[in-house]
Write an enzyme that holds these catalytic residues in place. Structure first.
Site, PDB file in Angstrom:
ATOM      1  N   PHE A   6       0.830  -1.199   0.000  1.00  0.00           N
ATOM      2  CA  PHE A   6       0.000   0.000   0.000  1.00  0.00           C
ATOM      3  C   PHE A   6       0.870   1.257   0.000  1.00  0.00           C
ATOM      4  CE2 PHE A   6      -2.942  -3.014   2.072  1.00  0.00           C
ATOM      5  CZ  PHE A   6      -4.126  -2.756   1.369  1.00  0.00           C
ATOM      6  N   ASP A   7       0.484   2.214  -0.823  1.00  0.00           N
ATOM      7  CA  ASP A   7       0.940   3.580  -0.620  1.00  0.00           C
ATOM      8  C   ASP A   7       0.240   4.067   0.644  1.00  0.00           C
ATOM      9  OD1 ASP A   7       1.923   6.252  -1.185  1.00  0.00           O
ATOM     10  OD2 ASP A   7      -0.089   6.705  -1.899  1.00  0.00           O
TER      11      ASP A   7
END
Length: 262
Positions: A6-7
């Site tokens: 995930f960003d």
């Protein structure tokens, strides 16, 4: 084995960002720092690895940003740029710049006034033009975790999927986020620019089938590299077309990640 990368900002958290244009003194909250950097290939986004509520906000307002960094030995990293730019290049570029710490503090105060959490998932920095040697914008960002995130993380873990975070945000704030959502700190890659995110995904692919979830231009290379690339629009911003073009899936809520079979 599977993994999801995930960003952070705009992906796991609802971001609020205050950006001060030093050319006219105007502070905006409706622009994206990545888009600003993309507008000029000579620009670089610099993240300061220090707590804005302590070190930055208590700094002498009239000292230059360059002097503050050197005197206090403040660590920083280039979070996003069109090309590889080293720390010494940043210091050399801004050594004669007159922008002062008040410009950074102004953005911090703006974020605080909006009642966003600037102690977790946050930080301050600036955008510098390497060619002109000018700091053109100062930035502080804060955010609140999207309410669906804890459930999504727990469900992915229940499915035996490993969770990682690769973000351009500062180290301490990402470690705090990792603790909150209960993932190991060793699974967090901080201040990762576009090329670093791609490298992270590439390394993980040696062991896992990898899904990358992001929301902006600095995620493009990682989205391309991943086995499955997911663009999330939950932040409410319209990403550049090049981001849409690299994603296999486009979702409007982070919980929709759970519907993707990879």
């Amino acid at each position: 084995m599977k993994a999801v990368v995930f960003d952070n900002s705009g992906t796991l958290i609802k971001r609020y960002r205050a950006i001060k244009d030093l050319r006219n003194g105007v502070i905006c909250d409706n622009v994206n720092s990545i888009d600003i950097v993309d507008h000029d290939k000579n620009r670089a986004l610099v993240v300061l690895q220090t707590d804005p509520s302590k070190c930055i906000n208590k700094a002498r307002p009239d000292q230059t940003i360059s002097h503050f960094l050197k005197k206090n030995d403040v660590k920083f990293d280039v979070s996003y740029s069109d090309s590889d730019i080293g720390k010494n290049e940043i210091l050399n570029a801004i050594k004669n710049d007159k922008s002062c710490m008040r410009d950074v503090q102004d953005t911090y105060c703006t974020v605080v006034e909006k009642h966003y959490n600037v102690h977790i998932c946050s930080g301050s920095g600036f955008i510098v033009n390497i060619k002109s040697g000018k700091i053109e914008f100062t930035i502080t960002a804060g955010g609140k975790i999207f309410k669906e995130v804890p459930y999504v993380i727990n469900e992915l873990k229940n499915r035996g999927i490993k969770i990682f975070i690769a973000s351009g945000d500062r180290k301490i704030s990402l470690e705090q986020l990792a603790e909150f959502i209960n993932i190991p700190k060793k699974n967090v890659y901080d201040t990762a620019n576009s090329r670093r995110k791609k490298e992270i995904v590439s390394e993980l692919k040696k062991k896992y089938k990898v899904m990358m979830v992001g929301n902006s231009s600095n995620d493009v290379l990682a989205l391309e590299e991943a086995d499955v690339g997911v663009l999330t629009l939950q932040q409410g911003e319209i990403p550049p077309e090049k981001v849409h073009g690299t994603a296999d899936y486009v979702i409007k809520n982070i919980k929709d990640v759970l519907k993707i079979d990879f």
